[in-house]
Design a protein around this motif. Structure first.
Motif, PDB file in Angstrom:
ATOM      1  N   LEU A  88       0.847  -1.198   0.000  1.00  0.00           N
ATOM      2  CA  LEU A  88       0.000   0.000   0.000  1.00  0.00           C
ATOM      3  C   LEU A  88       0.882   1.247   0.000  1.00  0.00           C
ATOM      4  CD1 LEU A  88      -2.806  -0.844   2.625  1.00  0.00           C
ATOM      5  CD2 LEU A  88      -2.935  -0.990   0.125  1.00  0.00           C
ATOM      6  N   PRO A  89       0.485   2.268  -0.778  1.00  0.00           N
ATOM      7  CA  PRO A  89       1.224   3.534  -0.706  1.00  0.00           C
ATOM      8  C   PRO A  89       1.023   4.195   0.670  1.00  0.00           C
ATOM      9  CG  PRO A  89      -0.724   3.757  -2.107  1.00  0.00           C
ATOM     10  CD  PRO A  89      -0.651   2.323  -1.696  1.00  0.00           C
ATOM     11  N   SER A  90       1.803   5.203   0.968  1.00  0.00           N
ATOM     12  CA  SER A  90       1.744   5.775   2.319  1.00  0.00           C
ATOM     13  C   SER A  90       0.424   6.513   2.569  1.00  0.00           C
ATOM     14  CB  SER A  90       2.936   6.695   2.561  1.00  0.00           C
ATOM     15  OG  SER A  90       2.979   7.647   1.512  1.00  0.00           O
ATOM     16  N   THR A  91      -0.151   7.070   1.531  1.00  0.00           N
ATOM     17  CA  THR A  91      -1.531   7.544   1.675  1.00  0.00           C
ATOM     18  C   THR A  91      -2.373   6.766   0.688  1.00  0.00           C
ATOM     19  OG1 THR A  91      -1.291   9.299   0.076  1.00  0.00           O
ATOM     20  CG2 THR A  91      -0.871   9.878   2.379  1.00  0.00           C
ATOM     21  N   VAL A  92      -3.583   6.463   1.113  1.00  0.00           N
ATOM     22  CA  VAL A  92      -4.436   5.566   0.334  1.00  0.00           C
ATOM     23  C   VAL A  92      -5.663   6.324  -0.128  1.00  0.00           C
ATOM     24  CG1 VAL A  92      -6.036   3.657   0.679  1.00  0.00           C
ATOM     25  CG2 VAL A  92      -3.656   3.398   1.346  1.00  0.00           C
ATOM     26  N   SER A  93      -6.037   6.128  -1.381  1.00  0.00           N
ATOM     27  CA  SER A  93      -7.288   6.740  -1.843  1.00  0.00           C
ATOM     28  C   SER A  93      -8.360   5.660  -1.922  1.00  0.00           C
ATOM     29  CB  SER A  93      -7.082   7.407  -3.202  1.00  0.00           C
ATOM     30  OG  SER A  93      -6.627   6.435  -4.113  1.00  0.00           O
ATOM     31  N   VAL A  94      -9.558   6.068  -1.565  1.00  0.00           N
ATOM     32  CA  VAL A  94     -10.669   5.127  -1.441  1.00  0.00           C
ATOM     33  C   VAL A  94     -11.813   5.610  -2.306  1.00  0.00           C
ATOM     34  CG1 VAL A  94     -12.474   4.398   0.185  1.00  0.00           C
ATOM     35  CG2 VAL A  94     -10.075   4.388   0.904  1.00  0.00           C
ATOM     36  N   PRO A 126      -7.630  12.148  -1.395  1.00  0.00           N
ATOM     37  CA  PRO A 126      -8.561  12.107  -2.521  1.00  0.00           C
ATOM     38  C   PRO A 126      -7.742  11.976  -3.808  1.00  0.00           C
ATOM     39  CG  PRO A 126      -8.424  14.324  -1.587  1.00  0.00           C
ATOM     40  CD  PRO A 126      -7.454  13.476  -0.836  1.00  0.00           C
ATOM     41  N   ASN A 127      -8.087  11.022  -4.617  1.00  0.00           N
ATOM     42  CA  ASN A 127      -7.283  10.738  -5.803  1.00  0.00           C
ATOM     43  C   ASN A 127      -8.189   9.971  -6.757  1.00  0.00           C
ATOM     44  OD1 ASN A 127      -5.627   9.385  -7.652  1.00  0.00           O
ATOM     45  ND2 ASN A 127      -3.935   9.237  -6.183  1.00  0.00           N
ATOM     46  N   ASP A 128      -8.148  10.326  -8.029  1.00  0.00           N
ATOM     47  CA  ASP A 128      -9.022   9.658  -8.991  1.00  0.00           C
ATOM     48  C   ASP A 128      -8.710   8.174  -9.089  1.00  0.00           C
ATOM     49  OD1 ASP A 128     -10.244  11.956  -9.411  1.00  0.00           O
ATOM     50  OD2 ASP A 128      -9.278  12.412 -11.343  1.00  0.00           O
ATOM     51  N   ASN A 129      -7.464   7.854  -8.847  1.00  0.00           N
ATOM     52  CA  ASN A 129      -7.022   6.479  -9.013  1.00  0.00           C
ATOM     53  C   ASN A 129      -7.125   5.720  -7.693  1.00  0.00           C
ATOM     54  OD1 ASN A 129      -6.240   4.603 -10.776  1.00  0.00           O
ATOM     55  ND2 ASN A 129      -4.286   5.594 -11.301  1.00  0.00           N
ATOM     56  N   ALA A 130      -8.339   5.288  -7.363  1.00  0.00           N
ATOM     57  CA  ALA A 130      -8.556   4.699  -6.041  1.00  0.00           C
ATOM     58  C   ALA A 130      -7.775   3.411  -5.882  1.00  0.00           C
ATOM     59  CB  ALA A 130     -10.029   4.436  -5.834  1.00  0.00           C
ATOM     60  N   ILE A 131      -7.156   3.239  -4.730  1.00  0.00           N
ATOM     61  CA  ILE A 131      -6.412   2.014  -4.465  1.00  0.00           C
ATOM     62  C   ILE A 131      -7.296   0.991  -3.755  1.00  0.00           C
ATOM     63  CG2 ILE A 131      -5.331   2.817  -2.314  1.00  0.00           C
ATOM     64  CD1 ILE A 131      -3.133   1.098  -4.658  1.00  0.00           C
ATOM     65  N   ILE A 132      -8.291   1.484  -3.018  1.00  0.00           N
ATOM     66  CA  ILE A 132      -9.264   0.562  -2.420  1.00  0.00           C
ATOM     67  C   ILE A 132     -10.657   0.960  -2.903  1.00  0.00           C
ATOM     68  CG2 ILE A 132     -10.216  -0.435  -0.308  1.00  0.00           C
ATOM     69  CD1 ILE A 132      -7.640   0.239   1.124  1.00  0.00           C
ATOM     70  N   ARG A 133     -11.348   0.013  -3.489  1.00  0.00           N
ATOM     71  CA  ARG A 133     -12.666   0.325  -4.053  1.00  0.00           C
ATOM     72  C   ARG A 133     -13.740  -0.550  -3.427  1.00  0.00           C
ATOM     73  NH1 ARG A 133     -10.463  -0.797  -9.850  1.00  0.00           N
ATOM     74  NH2 ARG A 133      -9.051   0.970 -10.078  1.00  0.00           N
ATOM     75  N   GLU A 162      -3.407  -5.047  -8.453  1.00  0.00           N
ATOM     76  CA  GLU A 162      -2.678  -3.772  -8.387  1.00  0.00           C
ATOM     77  C   GLU A 162      -3.382  -2.819  -7.425  1.00  0.00           C
ATOM     78  OE1 GLU A 162      -2.613  -5.360 -11.601  1.00  0.00           O
ATOM     79  OE2 GLU A 162      -0.685  -5.876 -10.650  1.00  0.00           O
ATOM     80  N   ASN A 163      -4.615  -3.165  -7.143  1.00  0.00           N
ATOM     81  CA  ASN A 163      -5.363  -2.434  -6.111  1.00  0.00           C
ATOM     82  C   ASN A 163      -6.306  -3.405  -5.417  1.00  0.00           C
ATOM     83  OD1 ASN A 163      -7.453  -2.686  -8.032  1.00  0.00           O
ATOM     84  ND2 ASN A 163      -6.683  -0.830  -9.039  1.00  0.00           N
ATOM     85  N   VAL A 164      -7.075  -2.878  -4.508  1.00  0.00           N
ATOM     86  CA  VAL A 164      -7.988  -3.734  -3.739  1.00  0.00           C
ATOM     87  C   VAL A 164      -9.418  -3.415  -4.163  1.00  0.00           C
ATOM     88  CG1 VAL A 164      -8.830  -4.316  -1.418  1.00  0.00           C
ATOM     89  CG2 VAL A 164      -6.408  -3.700  -1.765  1.00  0.00           C
ATOM     90  N   VAL A 179      -4.612 -11.918  -4.116  1.00  0.00           N
ATOM     91  CA  VAL A 179      -5.535 -13.026  -3.890  1.00  0.00           C
ATOM     92  C   VAL A 179      -6.900 -12.674  -4.477  1.00  0.00           C
ATOM     93  CG1 VAL A 179      -6.336 -12.165  -1.635  1.00  0.00           C
ATOM     94  CG2 VAL A 179      -6.370 -14.632  -2.081  1.00  0.00           C
ATOM     95  N   PHE A 180      -7.660 -13.688  -4.803  1.00  0.00           N
ATOM     96  CA  PHE A 180      -9.059 -13.482  -5.183  1.00  0.00           C
ATOM     97  C   PHE A 180      -9.927 -14.339  -4.270  1.00  0.00           C
ATOM     98  CE2 PHE A 180     -12.905 -14.660  -7.504  1.00  0.00           C
ATOM     99  CZ  PHE A 180     -13.414 -13.399  -7.765  1.00  0.00           C
ATOM    100  N   ILE A 181     -10.818 -13.683  -3.554  1.00  0.00           N
ATOM    101  CA  ILE A 181     -11.706 -14.396  -2.620  1.00  0.00           C
ATOM    102  C   ILE A 181     -13.148 -14.205  -3.080  1.00  0.00           C
ATOM    103  CG2 ILE A 181     -12.589 -14.446  -0.235  1.00  0.00           C
ATOM    104  CD1 ILE A 181      -9.796 -13.538   0.671  1.00  0.00           C
ATOM    105  N   SER A 182     -13.889 -15.290  -3.132  1.00  0.00           N
ATOM    106  CA  SER A 182     -15.318 -15.203  -3.433  1.00  0.00           C
ATOM    107  C   SER A 182     -16.020 -15.933  -2.293  1.00  0.00           C
ATOM    108  CB  SER A 182     -15.603 -15.876  -4.776  1.00  0.00           C
ATOM    109  OG  SER A 182     -16.987 -15.818  -5.020  1.00  0.00           O
ATOM    110  N   ASP A 183     -16.871 -15.208  -1.587  1.00  0.00           N
ATOM    111  CA  ASP A 183     -17.285 -15.730  -0.283  1.00  0.00           C
ATOM    112  C   ASP A 183     -18.745 -15.397   0.008  1.00  0.00           C
ATOM    113  OD1 ASP A 183     -16.887 -16.927   2.171  1.00  0.00           O
ATOM    114  OD2 ASP A 183     -15.860 -15.224   3.086  1.00  0.00           O
TER     115      ASP A 183
END
Ligand code: TNX
Length: 525
Positions: A60-66, A92-99, A119-121, A155-159
């Motif tokens: 994860l980068p040091s600041t995370v965009s959601v 705030p960043n257009d390129n969200a790392i956690i969606r 590459e992201n979550v 990883v890919f989780i389907s739950d």
């Protein structure tokens, strides 16, 4: 054959064998899922239905965009809390790392989710609840406490859960627990994807809920507890606060008003609720500490089965009381089911018991709710949409099953958390399981054996539990076994693998300040 060729052939044979197996079988390893050469592991409780390990990692980068779909407030709040706990700031960043993505077309039910870490979550679900559970899984994949940086396994989780009812019951009547403890308990439940908190609000030793039309229930009936001590009760406002707090964590509060037995606290508050004959009756069920005038007084002992409302001689007053109480209860708790107890009724009221249950179901129906009761209530003429809570391993509930009634499973020899974590644990009961109920025994419950089960609930009766540290010790880690037994498909369950995954989550139990019993089957640090 040269050793080299032999190795190559073996390698390809193994590869072919694996590649040709259906997905289900490949996922049968029920332990930790190793990902990539660095060996970062996916160790979750409850074990997800499907885990496909990737090969790399995501730092994860040091600041995370959601980013989050607009209709996902609870999961977004949970994610915000997670990042705050780990000291990760958001940018705030257009390129969200956690969606967090609501996808109504995802066919994983009301509570299922997909969690993809590449590459992201990306967490996807049809509902906010599903996303919330995806966030809980992400929480377990991250360290419990802040670090300099965070690396996640790809990883890919389907739950999705096997059962809709994944419950904990807390007896707040025999011992009063603070509102703060209840909220903390909700947080812990949510972390393990448990979703029903059944509060046993009334019993002989205490009435814990403010009822405005019968105020002495709380002020008098709430003033005692088993073994002495101050007792206490919750105001309606406090319970509304809890309902709301729990709902935001996908936990539903199921209120129980235990009727017509287990009502000594009510009788002590309003003596007219008792039959006139009781003061001159012999002691009931060996409860020799409750005879004569004591039949109308507050009670701090631990006997059961000596009290009852007076359906036989005072039906009008009895049903008026029940209607008044349940009407206020229904207004506080939005739950579909009202638990009306129904266990261990007084011998003298047994003849009127079935009629009582039938009438109470009518009252519950008039409040637009469904009935939930302990299995004894199966003798009543109750709606097929009712739920019965099975507790006695031998009780005959066949007539109810034939009617199509569904079950909450709490068979005492698997799920009674007032019994010892081990043989001879002090301050535990043994009446249902002489050697106690160790973690492995809880885990061995197979709800699939009961085709009409909606799920499982672990009751923690508190006659012998006088503080929250002891309550923690009785409930944890055994509730994590109930979480896995109800969430995880049977073919993904394996006790040894479960204990390994659980030990990997020790930091999370500590983060949640759980004073768990250090079960020796788990390799604690
Ligand atoms: C039985 S099981 C009870 C409770 C006690 C418990 C003690 C059931 C529905 N009732 O009143 O607290 O045993 O283990």
């Amino acid at each position: 054959m040269s050793p080299m060729l032999k190795t190559t052939i073996t390698f390809f044979a193994a590869f072919l064998l694996l590649a040709c197996q259906p997905e289900q079988i490949k996922q049968q390893d029920t332990g930790s899922h190793s990902t990539g050469s660095q060996g970062k592991q996916v160790q979750l409780v409850p074990n997800p239905a499907m885990v496909k390990p990737g090969s790399g990692q995501l730092t994860l980068p040091s600041t995370v965009s959601v980013s989050a779909s607009p209709d996902a407030p609870d999961s977004l709040a949970a994610l915000g809390e997670l990042l705050a706990q780990l000291g990760v700031s958001q940018s705030p960043n257009d390129n969200a790392i956690i969606r967090l993505v609501i996808d109504p077309n995802l066919s994983l039910g009301e509570e299922g989710y997909q969690l993809a870490i590449e590459e992201n979550v990306t967490i996807k679900a049809a509902t906010d609840t599903g996303l919330f559970y995806g966030v809980q899984s992400l929480r377990q994949l991250l360290p419990a406490v802040p670090q300099a940086s965070y690396t996640l396994p790809q990883v890919f989780i389907s739950d999705q859960p096997q059962y809709a009812w994944r419950g904990s019951m807390l007896d707040v009547a025999r011992n009063f627990f603070s509102l703060d403890y209840l909220k903390q308990h909700v947080d812990r439940m949510a972390a393990f994807k448990l979703n029903k908190l059944h509060l046993h609000l009334t019993d002989d030793q205490g009435w814990r809920l403010e009822i405005k039309s019968w105020p002495k229930l709380a002020t008098v009936g709430g003033s005692t507890q088993a073994g002495g001590g101050p007792g206490g009760y919750y105001t309606q406002e406090q319970m509304r606060e809890l309902v709301d707090y729990a709902a935001r964590r996908q936990v539903e509060i199921i209120p129980e008003i235990d009727l017509p037995g287990h009502t000594q606290a009510a009788i002590a508050s309003y003596n007219e609720l008792a039959c006139d004959y009781v003061v001159n009756s012999p002691a009931q069920n060996q409860c020799t500490d409750v005879t004569g005038a004591a039949r109308l007084a507050l009670y701090e002992g631990t006997c059961v089965g000596f009290s009852a409302l007076c359906t036989s001689e005072k039906p009008d007053l009895t049903y008026q009381f029940v209607r008044d109480v349940l009407t206020e209860v229904a207004a506080i708790f939005p739950t579909k089911y009202l638990h009306i107890g129904g266990d261990e009724v007084l011998n003298e009221e047994k003849a009127s018991f079935a009629g009582f249950i039938t009438e109470v179901d009518r009252i519950v129906a008039s409040l637009d709710r469904e009935l939930l009761a302990w299995e004894e209530a199966s003798v009543g003429d109750i709606r097929a949409s009712s739920l019965l809570q099975l507790w006695n391993d031998q009780y005959n509930i066949q007539p109810a099953l034939d009617k199509g009634i569904h079950l909450v499973l709490s068979p005492c020899s698997y799920t009674y958390l007032d019994h010892g974590n081990y043989d001879g644990q002090p301050n535990t009961y043994t009446w249902c399981a002489k050697q106690g109920i160790p973690l492995a025994r809880v885990y061995s419950l197979t709800p699939e054996d009961y085709p009409q089960a909606v799920g499982v609930e672990g009751p923690m009766w508190s006659e012998l539990v006088r503080d929250s540290a002891t309550a923690d010790n009785r409930m944890w880690p055994r509730l994590t076994a109930i979480a896995e037994v109800t969430w995880t498909p049977k073919q993904q369950r394996n006790y040894t693998a479960f204990t390994k995954r659980l030990s990997a989550l020790q930091g999370h139990l500590d983060r949640l300040q759980i004073q768990y019993y250090p079960e020796p089957d788990v390799n604690w640090r």
